[in-house]
Design a protein around this motif. Sequence first.
Motif, PDB file in Angstrom:
ATOM      1  N   THR A   1       2.667   4.932  -1.591  1.00 47.51           N
ATOM      2  CA  THR A   1       3.839   5.193  -2.236  1.00 47.51           C
ATOM      3  C   THR A   1       4.672   3.899  -2.409  1.00 47.51           C
ATOM      4  O   THR A   1       5.665   3.799  -3.184  1.00 47.51           O
ATOM      5  CB  THR A   1       4.965   6.125  -1.573  1.00 47.51           C
TER       6      THR A   1
ATOM      7  N   ARG B   1       4.447  -3.215  -3.041  1.00 43.07           N
ATOM      8  CA  ARG B   1       3.186  -2.778  -3.289  1.00 43.07           C
ATOM      9  C   ARG B   1       2.259  -4.315  -3.283  1.00 43.07           C
ATOM     10  O   ARG B   1       1.261  -4.385  -2.841  1.00 43.07           O
ATOM     11  CB  ARG B   1       2.915  -2.400  -4.628  1.00 43.07           C
TER      12      ARG B   1
ATOM     13  N   THR C   1       5.543   0.539  -4.396  1.00 42.16           N
ATOM     14  CA  THR C   1       5.602  -0.104  -5.798  1.00 42.16           C
ATOM     15  C   THR C   1       6.406  -1.316  -5.837  1.00 42.16           C
ATOM     16  O   THR C   1       6.735  -1.817  -4.641  1.00 42.16           O
ATOM     17  CB  THR C   1       6.607   1.054  -6.723  1.00 42.16           C
TER      18      THR C   1
END
Length: 182
Positions: free
Chosen positions: A10, A16, A12
């Motif tokens: 999950t 990420r 981002t």
Amino acid sequence: MAALPDPTATLTGEGRAIYEDILARRAAKGVHHLGPYIPLLNHPELAKLIEQLGWYYKYESRLPRDVYQFVVLILAKRAKVEFVWEDHVAAARAAGLPEAVTQTVADNGRAFPAPFDLVDQITDCAFAFKSIPQALQDRAVAAFGIDGLLEIVTLCGFYSMMAMVNGCFDVALPSPEARRGT
């Protein structure tokens, strides 16, 4: 169970990017697991900084590789953190740590040949949070330089922190194949 969630699916944005950078850096060295970085990635910026310091110790430090691994194995046994031991014992052998030294650590022994006897005494001081006697410090500086002495002491702290992350968040051991290159 005290495990934190695995946030990797999950993440981002910057989180990420940090995750992908950690994955790529580790994979480039043949390490195909994240171990304690999975719970740490719940705080990506912290994970990034910790991984950068760990990277330095593993791949750029001035300590001989066998001495580095010796410090890690000493910490693993004293702290009773199976993850750290299992994640590093093969790498210690590959780094040239003599089997007799590895076995002495495994058996909680204390009779080590040079230079490991010197390193063991330094780790005693570090783990007890006490001053290193001048004669011992002088011997360590002669053997490893001031940089090496500082790395031995701070490596004790780094792997104590990693042992805490592994223990506090029930980090599971990766497969033996994934541990190669540690």
